[in-house]
Design an enzyme around this catalytic site. Structure first.
Site, PDB file in Angstrom:
ATOM      1  N   GLU A 247      48.635  34.598  34.300  1.00  0.00           N
ATOM      2  CA  GLU A 247      48.586  33.400  33.457  1.00  0.00           C
ATOM      3  C   GLU A 247      47.147  32.912  33.279  1.00  0.00           C
ATOM      4  O   GLU A 247      46.774  32.437  32.210  1.00  0.00           O
ATOM      5  CB  GLU A 247      49.478  32.333  34.085  1.00  0.00           C
ATOM      6  CG  GLU A 247      49.363  30.946  33.501  1.00  0.00           C
ATOM      7  CD  GLU A 247      48.922  29.954  34.553  1.00  0.00           C
ATOM      8  OE1 GLU A 247      47.810  29.408  34.423  1.00  0.00           O
ATOM      9  OE2 GLU A 247      49.690  29.723  35.508  1.00  0.00           O
ATOM     10  N   HIS A 248      46.310  33.059  34.301  1.00  0.00           N
ATOM     11  CA  HIS A 248      44.887  32.744  34.169  1.00  0.00           C
ATOM     12  C   HIS A 248      44.187  33.756  33.250  1.00  0.00           C
ATOM     13  O   HIS A 248      43.395  33.390  32.393  1.00  0.00           O
ATOM     14  CB  HIS A 248      44.202  32.815  35.538  1.00  0.00           C
ATOM     15  CG  HIS A 248      44.315  31.578  36.359  1.00  0.00           C
ATOM     16  ND1 HIS A 248      43.222  30.867  36.787  1.00  0.00           N
ATOM     17  CD2 HIS A 248      45.391  30.926  36.849  1.00  0.00           C
ATOM     18  CE1 HIS A 248      43.619  29.830  37.511  1.00  0.00           C
ATOM     19  NE2 HIS A 248      44.929  29.850  37.566  1.00  0.00           N
ATOM     20  N   GLU A 325      41.771  27.057  43.721  1.00  0.00           N
ATOM     21  CA  GLU A 325      42.976  26.272  43.439  1.00  0.00           C
ATOM     22  C   GLU A 325      43.889  26.241  44.665  1.00  0.00           C
ATOM     23  O   GLU A 325      44.436  25.201  45.041  1.00  0.00           O
ATOM     24  CB  GLU A 325      43.696  26.897  42.249  1.00  0.00           C
ATOM     25  CG  GLU A 325      44.910  26.136  41.781  1.00  0.00           C
ATOM     26  CD  GLU A 325      45.566  26.811  40.594  1.00  0.00           C
ATOM     27  OE1 GLU A 325      46.603  26.293  40.143  1.00  0.00           O
ATOM     28  OE2 GLU A 325      45.069  27.841  40.129  1.00  0.00           O
TER      29      GLU A 325
END
Length: 1161
Positions: A247-248, A325
């Site tokens: 997704e990144h 993150e």
């Protein structure tokens, strides 16, 4: 309070879902990271799980095959190369699909299509309030306008860089008062007592809303969201976190648009934002942008799914972002509890996977095991990012035919691999194990006592028309007479309760649904946690014996129907995000209603779920610092300390028996607050564009504006009760906090019925007064407002409640201070704002001890002399509005203030030069550091404020690219436009980890960036400058989405006593006058030799931050009770160029003060 999700609203620090009663709850398990560029509609902070910086990775709902979404009887197959005349022939009516049920208040038109590659799309045409256009605009007219507009569009994105989480955090410092919902909301359902128990939300928290109003209410953007029906459940066992990492990576350039940060740069240039999230069984991408650039943005965005590059070099760098993150998420109790819960699933079930991913799982381990992460990423993309798994929603001020043409042309290129979607529905009963029905003691990061009781039920998504868990949670989470929480509060055992299913993937997926009850306990409640659990089981047994009650169901149904029928519009990007997920879950006719309405009363379905909530199937988790020393186990990924115990035999035997019911527990009475009159009222005074002052006396004033735009039967009431008493001492500030929290506690039971009937209220302990906010259907709103004023007038407290609240407030202050980002803000404002009492001052005053008598004396003095200022907007007359102020004045019967009182602090004028305040973080187990470099400007005009906004907007993309993408310093990286009590400045902030970088290294890199940025803006072309100016003007020009946004903007003017209600118009006028040289000169002047610079470092614990003796911070550390600032000296190198601040009070005592200043001209 029940835990049910209505429409989700997102924010920078996380995601909060608004519960039915109108308060907020954090969604467990939602992996999220938000870009600061577009601080969504409401600061609803959330838990964070994996997600791109702007990404919210979420562990979300079930992935059921949608019903009725194939062609069906009235289905519509979009065709490549559809005949244009045929398309145009349909455009004159712009009528949507009649099958899709929508609210009578919804002006938008909807059309469902399915492309030949299997992608399903919902087109939303929002032609309301289009100047000079009607719903009959043709495609040709739209395209003509588009072509004309695009002639002057300059497509040089080359210098604009990736901004996954950057973005201008344009927030006023005064707005940054504590308990602003972004910074100080608890990240755990167990800790939601802090929402009410913090005083941190000052009146300038309202100003935070102004910032958001400025950014999101000024333009109704075009928006799109795409949901891929695959998430972290599909992670391979040897690459944990791969779905989140993918997704990144799809953001990092495509074959058609190879620029690594081209999409983010394009959006930033045109006033847009984007985000993404990885869920258990879904991955969602969304963006918004100015309408003019929507088609091009769609084409750029679609390349994520058509042909992303995912080059090897970008992989290595983005792994660091994912790892940062993860490091930021580790200190979150919510995330830790979730990981622990997932580990209880039976072996082989995907809930036991590590969804986040980090450097270890995505880089080091694969390298060690000869796994090619790059090849596996592409393989994962090819297998799972298939068109027939995707649902797309687009919303814009275009006709449905235009949107269909664009979507068909662009998204038909997404490949379809023809493979079946992964299905996990056969993996049922994941928690039917001997380890589940146990007591788990957990040591939290924060100071909290909490008991969570959880059941794992069969998947409930198929019962969405009945919503059995919503029915049960409405009763379990009730706070009125006869409720669990009412009983526990009377015993002084509990402060808050949240019950139900938050509809995240962690709580509801294709393999199970969770029902959980989280109770925030007092110290005494912790000692009696088994009795607390027994009370819950007694209530559930009472419900099981009574069986489902049709009266209760119909009351919930009526409340939901009212809200749906008279719903206010939401921010487009939030709306499309919600809808694309709904498309994965509901048949076409229920896309808009499936997550909100109760359609059918089926008592057998409710009873089936209710009868499973028995003690023998429950899991108990007890969070408390008191568990330390008895927890000998450690969870692998987050390091959570825990222990597993059998539930005490005496309680096990009691719960197996036919135990007695509790006579104090019963169903709630009929709700008297449900609105029945929805008449729109006539004007009783001349209509005005902005609020008008209709009352002005020595005791108070009232601003009023009748709504004539949104035309809904709702109203907003806001009052500020101003007193000079609050800021006289740290003890007074604390007493004020205690007062507001006890008042909220006293109101909890009598006001809860109003709360669930969509009448929302909040009491805020502001810096200079009590803020009362009430909104909802106007019919019964006066009843709630009067109830609040009555309880304020007759305020009282028992010794037990006083002790309970003060003990909880100690925990609240502590929990705020242990977060590096909030401590950094506290330190910065303590330096800048003269006579401010810091959170540490307040904590120490509370620890020194305060008495109930001192509280009652304080409250008496507070109520004796006030100035009251109010704003009333919506479906109310001026006469009714004046009655609200009259009620306050008559009931409280206070004297006016002796002199006018400013509602801001004076700010110290920093000397020229670079000043450094470096302090240790207060959580010795936290590696996270926070570095902010701030430049003070001074008492400036509105024109200069707007110029600074423009500067920060220019700064966002290169800041993110340099500090995060290239230097990989941290996950959160952003420039900020600062308004500190009227004094302007700007700053750059980086959240980093002491395990990776020294804070001084980060400080130097920020300076490096600012030097490079100066060169960048000097070389800026006039076209690029004008493009950015136009983007900011457009953001300020467009209409509000709903009445609340207009009210927020006006209230910000009232609560700060600036009253410049047409501020946006003045800012737009200023923007039109700027030249590139204005921007360059302003920046150079503030970066030159005479610049006033302040660096604030909150230093975490890790190998790059060593004490003088070489030992890492935290080894042999003192008790966590020691809440004192520990100043750290700069290194010899930095000491040469900075002035260290090692005593804030001593430093500021020698400085001059700016005069009080408001930015009004």
């Amino acid at each position: 309070m029940l835990r049910r999700v209505a429409v989700a609203a997102v924010c920078v620090t996380g995601r909060k879902l608004r519960c039915e009663a109108g308060r907020e709850l954090t969604a467990l398990g939602r992996i999220e990271a938000r870009g600061l560029c577009e601080e969504s509609s409401k600061p609803f902070p959330t838990l964070t799980m994996p997600g791109r910086n702007k990404a919210k990775s979420t562990c979300s709902c079930p992935d059921l095959q949608p019903n009725g979404q194939d062609l069906g009887e009235s289905g519509r197959l979009a065709r490549l190369g559809a005949d244009e005349s045929e398309e145009e022939g349909r455009s004159f009516s712009n009528v949507g699909d009649p099958e899709i049920i929508k609210s009578p208040s919804d002006p938008k038109q909807y059309r469902y299509i399915k492309l030949q590659n299997g992608l399903q799309a919902l087109l939303i045409s929002d032609l309301s309030n289009v100047e000079g256009k009607t719903g009959n605009a043709t495609d040709e007219e739209e395209e003509e306008e588009e072509e004309e507009e695009e002639e002057d569009d300059d497509d040089d994105d080359d210098d604009d860089d990736d901004d996954e989480d950057s973005g201008a955090e344009i927030q006023d410092d005064d707005e940054e008062g504590f308990d602003d919902e972004e910074e100080f909301d608890d990240d755990d359902d167990d800790e939601h007592d802090d929402d009410d128990l913090e005083n941190e939300e000052n009146e300038l928290e309202e100003l935070e809303e102004r910032v958001e109003a400025r950014k999101k209410t000024t333009e109704k953007q075009s928006a799109a969201a795409l949901c891929v029906g695959v998430g972290s459940f599909a992670d391979p066992d040897d690459l944990p976190g791969l779905a989140h990492f993918l997704e990144h990576m799809v953001f990092m350039g495509s074959l058609k648009y190879p620029d690594e940060n081209g999409f983010d740069a394009f959006l930033k240039k045109h006033g847009g934002s984007d985000n993404a999230s990885t869920d258990c069984e879904r991955t969602v991408f969304q963006f918004d942008v100015q309408r003019k650039y929507f088609k091009e943005a769609l084409d750029r965005w679609a390349q994520f799914f058509i042909h992303p590059l995912m080059i090897r070099d970008a992989i290595d760098r983005e792994v660091e972002a994912v790892d940062s993150e993860y490091q930021l998420a580790r200190p979150s109790d919510a995330n830790r509890k979730e990981m622990l819960f997932g580990s209880l699933a039976r072996p082989g079930h995907p809930m036991g996977k590590f969804f986040w991913g980090n450097a270890e799982t995505l880089k080091h381990e694969p390298k060690k095991n000869n796994i090619d992460t790059h090849a596996r990423l592409r393989e994962f993309w090819m297998r799972y990012y298939s068109a027939h798994y995707m649902t797309l929603v687009v919303q814009s001020k275009e006709t449905l035919d235009t949107l269909e043409k664009w979507v068909t042309e662009i998204f038909s290129q997404i490949p379809n691999n023809g493979l079946p979607k992964p299905n996990f529905s056969h993996l049922t009963d994941p928690f039917d194990t001997p380890a589940f029905n146990k007591l788990y003691r957990v040591v939290p990061i924060r100071k909290i006592h909490a008991l969570t009781i959880t059941w794992a039920l069969p998947p409930q998504q198929q019962h969405y028309r009945v919503k059995p868990l919503h029915y049960i949670s409405w009763l379990v989470g009730h706070e009125g007479k006869g409720s669990i929480l009412s009983y526990l509060r009377k015993k002084c055992w509990a402060l808050a309760l949240f019950g139900g299913n938050g509809e995240t993937g962690f709580e509801q997926n294709s393999t199970y649904s969770v029902f959980s009850i989280s109770i925030t306990l007092t110290d005494e409640g912790y000692e009696h946690f088994y009795e607390v659990a027994h009370t819950v089981f007694q209530y559930l047994k009472m419900l099981q014996k009574l069986g489902p009650e049709k009266r209760v169901f119909e009351e919930i149904q009526k409340i939901e129907d009212n809200e749906f029928h008279y719903q206010e519009q939401t921010d487009p990007v939030e709306y499309v995000e919600n809808m694309c997920e709904n498309m994965q879950l509901y048949p076409r006719q229920d896309f808009l209603t499936g997550d909100q309405l109760l359609f059918e009363y089926k008592p057998e379905v409710i009873a089936e779920a209710l009868n499973q909530l028995v003690p023998q199937k429950a899991n108990l988790v007890l969070l408390s610092g008191a568990n330390e020393g008895r927890c000998d186990l450690k969870e692998k990924w987050f390091g959570t300390q825990y222990s597993i115990e059998d539930i005490e035999n005496s309680w096990t035997e009691l719960w197996k028996s036919n135990f007695d019911l509790n006579p104090d527990l019963h169903l709630p009475a009929e709700n008297k607050y449900i609105a029945t009159d929805f008449t729109l009222k006539a004007f009783d005074c001349p209509e005005t564009e902005y609020p008008a002052k209709i009352v002005n006396t020595a005791q108070g004033c009232l601003w009023y504006k009748k709504d004539n735009k949104f035309k809904i039967p709702k109203a907003y009431i806001r009052f500020h009760l101003i007193s000079p008493l609050i800021q006289k001492s740290a003890a007074n500030v604390v007493l004020f906090d205690i007062f507001v929290n006890i008042l909220t506690h006293n109101l909890a039971e009598p006001a809860y019925e109003a709360d669930v009937a969509q009448l929302e209220y909040k009491l805020v302990a502001g810096e200079h007064g009590l803020i009362i906010r009430v909104k909802g259907f106007n019919h019964k709103l006066p009843l709630l407002f009067q109830l609040i004023i009555d309880y304020l007038t007759e305020f009282s407290s028992t010794p037990a409640v006083f002790t309970m609240i003060t003990e909880q407030l100690k925990k609240t202050y502590f929990n705020i201070l242990i977060k590096p980002e909030t401590l950094a803000k506290d330190v910065r404002l303590l330096i800048l704002e003269y006579s401010r009492w810091s959170m540490i001052d307040k904590y120490q005053a509370l620890m020194d001890g305060l008495s109930l008598d001192s509280l009652l004396n304080f409250v008496k003095d507070f109520k004796s002399q006030l100035f009251v200022e109010g704003l009333v907007q919506g479906n109310v007359t001026s006469t009714e509005s004046m009655d609200f102020l009259k009620y306050v004045v008559d009931k409280l019967n206070f004297a006016p203030l002796e002199r006018e009182m400013p509602v801001q602090f004076q700010v110290v004028e920093l000397p020229s030069g670079h000043h450094l305040c470096k302090v240790r973080a207060l959580n010795k187990g936290d590696a996270n550091s926070e570095v902010t470099v701030y430049y003070q400007s001074g008492t400036r005009s509105l024109r200069e404020y707007t110029l600074m906004e423009l500067l920060v907007m220019h700064m966002e993309e290169p800041c993110f690219d340099f500090l995060r993408t290239k230097q990989t310093l941290g996950y959160h990286v952003y420039p900020t436009c600062r308004n500190t009590s009227g004094i302007l400045g700007f700053s750059v902030t980086v959240g980093t980890q002491a395990t990776k970088y020294n804070s001084e290294t980060v400080d130097k890199k920020i300076e490096e960036f600012l030097s490079s940025f100066e060169e960048k803006i000097e070389n800026l072309t006039e076209d690029a400058f004008n493009t950015q100016v136009t983007a900011l003007i457009k953001l300020k020009e467009c209409e509000d989405t709903h009445l609340g946004e207009e009210v927020d903007r006006n209230w910000n003017e009232v609560v700060t006593q600036q009253y410049l209600f047409d501020r946006l118009a003045h800012e737009i006028e200023a923007l039109k006058s700027f030249s590139k040289s204005d921007l360059v000169s302003w920046f150079k002047a503030h970066r030159g030799p005479g610049s006033k610079m302040l660096s604030v470092h909150v230093v975490g614990y890790g190998k790059y931050e060593l004490e003088e003796d070489g030992a890492p911070f935290g080894e042999d550390s003192n008790s966590r009770e020691g809440m004192q600032l520990t100043y750290l000296p700069p290194s010899p190198v930095l000491a040469e160029s900075t002035t260290p601040i090692t005593d804030i009070r001593a430093f500021t005592a020698t400085l001059s003060l700016f005069p009080y200043h408001k930015i009004v001209k």
